[in-house]
Design an enzyme around this catalytic site. Structure first.
Site, short mmCIF file in Angstrom:
data_model
loop_
_atom_site.label_atom_id
_atom_site.label_comp_id
_atom_site.label_asym_id
_atom_site.label_seq_id
_atom_site.Cartn_x
_atom_site.Cartn_y
_atom_site.Cartn_z
N THR A 79 89.92 -3.72 4.44
CA THR A 79 90.26 -4.09 5.76
C THR A 79 89.05 -3.90 6.78
O THR A 79 88.04 -3.74 6.51
CB THR A 79 91.51 -3.37 6.72
OG1 THR A 79 91.83 -3.84 7.69
CG2 THR A 79 91.09 -1.91 6.67
N LYS A 83 85.48 -6.60 5.27
CA LYS A 83 85.77 -7.78 4.57
C LYS A 83 84.78 -8.74 4.16
O LYS A 83 85.07 -9.32 3.19
CB LYS A 83 87.07 -8.43 5.33
CG LYS A 83 88.20 -8.00 5.34
CD LYS A 83 89.35 -8.63 6.16
CE LYS A 83 90.45 -8.10 6.70
NZ LYS A 83 91.62 -8.80 7.12
N GLY A 145 87.79 -13.26 11.51
CA GLY A 145 88.16 -13.18 10.33
C GLY A 145 89.60 -13.90 10.02
O GLY A 145 89.56 -14.64 8.98
N ASN A 166 88.18 -21.49 20.49
CA ASN A 166 87.79 -20.23 20.60
C ASN A 166 87.05 -19.84 21.71
O ASN A 166 86.34 -20.56 22.40
CB ASN A 166 86.80 -19.92 19.44
CG ASN A 166 86.98 -18.14 19.09
OD1 ASN A 166 87.91 -17.47 19.44
ND2 ASN A 166 85.55 -17.75 19.04
N GLY A 260 103.95 -12.44 13.22
CA GLY A 260 103.02 -11.84 12.46
C GLY A 260 103.44 -10.93 11.20
O GLY A 260 102.55 -10.79 10.32
P1 NDP Z 1 88.16 -10.60 14.72
O1 NDP Z 1 87.61 -9.31 15.63
O2 NDP Z 1 87.26 -11.07 13.82
O3 NDP Z 1 88.17 -11.73 15.95
C1 NDP Z 1 88.89 -11.67 17.32
C2 NDP Z 1 89.27 -13.07 17.69
O4 NDP Z 1 90.05 -12.98 18.93
C3 NDP Z 1 88.07 -13.77 18.11
O5 NDP Z 1 88.16 -15.19 17.93
C4 NDP Z 1 87.94 -13.34 19.65
O6 NDP Z 1 87.23 -14.28 20.25
C5 NDP Z 1 89.35 -13.38 20.07
N1 NDP Z 1 89.65 -12.73 21.23
C6 NDP Z 1 89.75 -11.40 21.42
N2 NDP Z 1 89.78 -10.93 22.78
C7 NDP Z 1 89.94 -12.35 23.40
C8 NDP Z 1 90.31 -12.71 24.61
N3 NDP Z 1 90.48 -11.44 25.55
N4 NDP Z 1 90.49 -13.79 25.11
C9 NDP Z 1 90.18 -14.75 24.08
N5 NDP Z 1 90.15 -14.55 22.61
C10 NDP Z 1 89.81 -13.29 22.48
O7 NDP Z 1 89.38 -10.12 14.41
P2 NDP Z 1 90.51 -10.54 13.43
O8 NDP Z 1 90.32 -12.15 13.22
O9 NDP Z 1 90.06 -9.96 12.12
O10 NDP Z 1 91.78 -10.11 13.55
C11 NDP Z 1 92.49 -11.07 14.68
C12 NDP Z 1 94.07 -10.42 14.87
O11 NDP Z 1 94.58 -10.87 13.64
C13 NDP Z 1 94.25 -9.01 14.93
O12 NDP Z 1 95.26 -8.77 15.85
C14 NDP Z 1 94.63 -8.51 13.48
O13 NDP Z 1 95.43 -7.24 13.47
C15 NDP Z 1 95.47 -9.57 13.22
N6 NDP Z 1 95.63 -9.65 11.88
C16 NDP Z 1 96.88 -10.07 11.21
C17 NDP Z 1 96.89 -10.10 10.10
C18 NDP Z 1 98.43 -10.08 9.49
O14 NDP Z 1 98.80 -10.16 8.00
N7 NDP Z 1 99.35 -10.44 10.24
C19 NDP Z 1 96.08 -10.20 8.97
C20 NDP Z 1 94.84 -9.84 9.79
C21 NDP Z 1 94.40 -9.88 11.09
P3 NDP Z 1 85.29 -14.44 20.47
O15 NDP Z 1 85.09 -15.01 19.18
O16 NDP Z 1 85.29 -15.19 21.55
O17 NDP Z 1 85.19 -12.82 20.63
#
Ligand code: NDP
Length: 295
Positions: A79, A83, A145, A166, A260
């Site tokens: 996790t 990853k 991710g 994004n 989710g």
């Molecule tokens: P990352 O940190 O890799 O990416 C976060 C993403 O969220 C980026 O695109 C970021 O944009 C965006 N973001 C964060 N804050 C804001 C905001 N205030 N406004 C707009 N965009 C925002 O995280 P992950 O991709 O690993 O995880 C994302 C979510 O997915 C988490 O909640 C995680 O728990 C969930 N998840 C769920 C899984 C499941 O099985 N249900 C499996 C894996 C993850 P920017 O690039 O601009 O920063």
């Protein structure tokens, strides 16, 4: 009183074969519910196994991976934030992991470590419980991710177009540039700004940012201008809380919603099947998670 599962594990300690070992590696891992879901799956299958949740420091990741191999673990989940970092320590990986450039699931057989990305596969499975994704027009919010694994799997399985929106548009554009040569699906990126309007029909809209995680009041500031006429599916990757504002707003706009936990349970079930060769019951895993979230 000892339950059947525990006594099966104890009998294995006395007479063999020993219970299989699995773990989840990350930092931080407090609050990660994977162990709870996996233990429920193993118990319901009567499969003798132990699953550990391990905090591993960044400079110990290689040692930890060597360690699970040396100790004869059968598999591991990886996790955040490892990853991507885990890739150099593996012997090989699947197409999904290679294209996503991220691994969340390792299978260990005869000392060989094979990495896979079951996040995207789990998401795909959670949608295909409703309808095939082939031909779908998709809008994905986020380019982290989770979004990358989802976009990759949808593109590999016949989605016709995917628009990635994004906050930091360059990250969405990077996914497009990397993935487009490998898939027939049309990929595009756009900046996600406050007040973003959904003005055209999509078959699937995915909330794949971390907005809303542990904060039920937070939501992406988006406007559903397309209402009711087209039964689109809206899916959120956030699993805690299970009912998010994004899903509420999507439902009010007439969408069919997928929470989710759908993705979380499906990716866990895929891992169990890769590790044990057996199909676990989704309902058992989902129920273990929902109980844990109430603790
Ligand atoms: P990352 O940190 O890799 O990416 C976060 C993403 O969220 C980026 O695109 C970021 O944009 C965006 N973001 C964060 N804050 C804001 C905001 N205030 N406004 C707009 N965009 C925002 O995280 P992950 O991709 O690993 O995880 C994302 C979510 O997915 C988490 O909640 C995680 O728990 C969930 N998840 C769920 C899984 C499941 O099985 N249900 C499996 C894996 C993850 P920017 O690039 O601009 O920063």
């Amino acid at each position: 009183m000892e339950n059947t599962y525990t006594s099966t594990c104890h009998a294995a300690v006395m007479h063999g074969p020993l219970p299989s070992l699995f773990c989840c590696i990350g930092d931080p891992v407090i609050g990660n519910p994977t162990q709870i879901m996996m233990e429920a799956a193993f118990q319901s299958l009567g499969y003798p196994a132990y699953y550990l949740t391990c905090t591993v420091a960044k400079d110990q990741l290689g040692a930890a991976i060597k360690g699970i191999k040396a100790l004869g673990f059968r598999g591991a989940n990886i996790t955040a934030p490892y990853k991507v970092d885990v890739l150099p320590f593996l012997d090989g990986c699947t197409d999904s992991a290679r294209l996503t450039q991220a691994v969340n699931c390792i299978s260990i057989e005869n000392g060989t470590l094979l990495g896979d990305n079951t996040d995207g596969k789990g998401f795909l499975a959670s949608i295909e419980q409703l309808t095939p994704v082939e031909g779908m027009r998709v809008l994905v919010f986020g380019a982290g991710g989770a979004a990358r694994s989802i976009v990759t799997e949808l593109a590999l399985h016949g989605a016709s177009s995917i628009l990635i929106a994004n906050r930091t548009e360059q990250k969405a554009q990077k996914i497009v540039e990397y993935l487009q040569p490998h898939v027939p699906c049309r990929l595009e990126s756009i900046a996600l700004q406050r007040g973003f309007s959904i003005t055209q029909d999509y078959d699937l809209v995915v909330q794949a940012t971390s907005v809303g995680l542990f904060s039920p009041q937070d939501t992406l500031d988006i406007v559903w201008e397309v209402q009711g006429t087209h039964r689109c599916i809206a899916a959120d990757v956030v699993f805690n809380p299970v009912h998010t504002r994004f899903l509420d707003e999507a439902q009010n706009a007439g969408a069919i919603t997928v929470d989710g936990l759908g993705m979380l349970v499906c990716q866990g079930a895929i891992a169990v099947s890769q590790w044990t060769g057996r199909q676990s019951e989704h309902a058992v895993m989902r129920s273990a998670l929902t109980k844990a979230f109430l603790l």
